[in-house]
Motif scaffolding. Sequence first.
Motif, PDB file in Angstrom:
ATOM      1  N   THR A 323       0.658  -1.194  -0.050  1.00 22.80           N
ATOM      2  CA  THR A 323      -0.128  -0.041  -0.048  1.00 22.80           C
ATOM      3  C   THR A 323       0.659   1.093   0.020  1.00 22.80           C
ATOM      4  N   CYS A 324       0.635   2.454  -0.801  1.00 21.74           N
ATOM      5  CA  CYS A 324       1.284   3.510  -0.713  1.00 21.74           C
ATOM      6  C   CYS A 324       0.894   4.195   0.503  1.00 21.74           C
ATOM      7  N   HIS A 325       1.844   4.770   1.319  1.00 22.90           N
ATOM      8  CA  HIS A 325       1.670   5.413   2.610  1.00 22.90           C
ATOM      9  C   HIS A 325       1.169   6.617   2.662  1.00 22.90           C
ATOM     10  N   ARG A 326       1.206   7.341   1.304  1.00 17.21           N
ATOM     11  CA  ARG A 326       0.562   8.487   1.122  1.00 17.21           C
ATOM     12  C   ARG A 326      -0.995   8.744   0.708  1.00 17.21           C
ATOM     13  N   CYS A 327      -1.095   7.871  -0.374  1.00 16.86           N
ATOM     14  CA  CYS A 327      -2.575   8.063  -0.699  1.00 16.86           C
ATOM     15  C   CYS A 327      -3.255   6.619  -0.492  1.00 16.86           C
ATOM     16  N   GLY A 328      -2.642   5.500   0.172  1.00 22.32           N
ATOM     17  CA  GLY A 328      -3.549   4.507   0.871  1.00 22.32           C
ATOM     18  C   GLY A 328      -3.796   3.538  -0.391  1.00 22.32           C
ATOM     19  N   HIS A 339       6.094   1.166  -6.339  1.00 18.26           N
ATOM     20  CA  HIS A 339       5.476   2.254  -7.440  1.00 18.26           C
ATOM     21  C   HIS A 339       4.188   2.250  -7.115  1.00 18.26           C
ATOM     22  N   CYS A 340       3.773   3.589  -6.936  1.00 17.47           N
ATOM     23  CA  CYS A 340       2.434   3.962  -6.802  1.00 17.47           C
ATOM     24  C   CYS A 340       1.839   4.693  -8.155  1.00 17.47           C
ATOM     25  N   THR A 341       0.900   3.999  -8.732  1.00 16.77           N
ATOM     26  CA  THR A 341       0.290   4.437  -9.966  1.00 16.77           C
ATOM     27  C   THR A 341      -0.247   5.849  -9.745  1.00 16.77           C
ATOM     28  N   CYS A 342      -1.068   5.959  -8.572  1.00 16.96           N
ATOM     29  CA  CYS A 342      -1.732   6.954  -8.258  1.00 16.96           C
ATOM     30  C   CYS A 342      -0.858   8.291  -8.123  1.00 16.96           C
ATOM     31  N   CYS A 343      -0.129   8.312  -7.065  1.00 17.13           N
ATOM     32  CA  CYS A 343       1.025   9.270  -6.952  1.00 17.13           C
ATOM     33  C   CYS A 343       2.005   9.535  -7.763  1.00 17.13           C
ATOM     34  N   GLY A 344       2.179   8.512  -8.666  1.00 17.14           N
ATOM     35  CA  GLY A 344       3.263   8.345  -9.671  1.00 17.14           C
ATOM     36  C   GLY A 344       4.492   8.334  -8.896  1.00 17.14           C
TER      37      GLY A 344
HETATM   38 ZN   LIG Z   1       0.077   7.019  -3.525  1.00 19.34          ZN
END
Ligand SMILES: [Zn+2]
Length: 415
Positions: A323-328, A339-344
Amino acid sequence: MADGTHVRFGVLANAWKETVRDAMADIAANLASAKLEVRRAIGRRINDPAERKRMLAALAVDRWAADPFLARQMRKHWRRGRSRTDHQIVVRADKYNTVTDGRGRLWLAVPGLERRQMVRIPLSTAVAPTGTLRLILRRGRVEVHYQIDASHMRSSQRPCGGRMVGVDKGYTEALTDSDGTHHGTGLGKLLTAESDRLKERNRRRAKLRSIANTAAARGDHAKAHRITANNLGIVKRDRQAARHRAQVRTEIFTAVHRVIDKAATVVAEDLTKRFAGRKTLGKNINRRLAGWTKGVSAEALRNVSERRGSALVHVNAAYTSQTCHRCGRLGRRGGDRFHCTCCGVVWQADVNAAINILQRAGDPDIALHTPHHVVRQILQDRTDRRRTRLPVQDSSPATAERRANHPNRSTTSKK
Ligand SMILES: [Zn+2]
């Protein structure tokens, strides 16, 4: 002891009694650890609170045999423990003494089989053992085991830090904390070197064994015996294994001390749960070592936290590495990158996991024993909720006007 069974062993009554007491304590500890597993199973499998309470009470007073569920669980978890008494003996504190000879060597004197005849053992240390001793005879050497009060150890006097820190346990580095610092960075190298060494050694041993087998099949039993005795022994092998284990433990304990230097509370994943579903780690030496290493990390965290007065909080670690810690959002982990596809954004995977673990400590929905698939659902719901909260892309005057009239209302709701 009442029927005189002990007499034919020729062991002094006191040593006999202490050793029996020791074995009984082993059995009790074995039972207690089985009950811990069964309590977990009750928490997982029994949904009715009243029924759960009844079962826990029955377990606590050892009335589990009559209940089918409890009896089944106890049979499953109360494995036959092994308490070895044929090569060891327990000596009470008032039954031995230590003397330093003229050359500064320390000798331990314990009662032997002959009355008033002490057996003297030279020790390889200058520190005299204290309290109850356990003497183990292993391959011609005597090991002296005794308990020390950990609060008197020098490392226990070191004060802990003042912050709350999350840690991720790893293989390349022992620990990564939520500040992004790696601790125990020599661990990966140690394990790789050992794994390579074992692979090579096992290959050679297999070859020697096949030579010995061929010789035996040919009738050359002398040669087969020579190889087995001289080249396939276990003394050196076990000594090397013990040395490696000691090195790894030092690396991990040092890492844990570093973390606790800055932490008053350490948040870590709960390992007992993750290991349950993974019974076979396969033949891969790397993975086997990694599994064992995580166990040592867990032990070190528990041990050092207790001694230095910091708190250890265990959290549910499901999906913390995905899980991305910034956007969840759930993202992709590839090697040591996340790699977070949402935050890039590409995070360092273990730092991302450590931050997620830290955040789990304050998570109102995800408890320690929340099942894996429920955690996934919760995470999914959160990202969905966040998506509906996004402002509508449509900037037509009608929408803007409606939004101005009902600022608190969701723009997708029907009137
Ligand atoms: Zn993210």
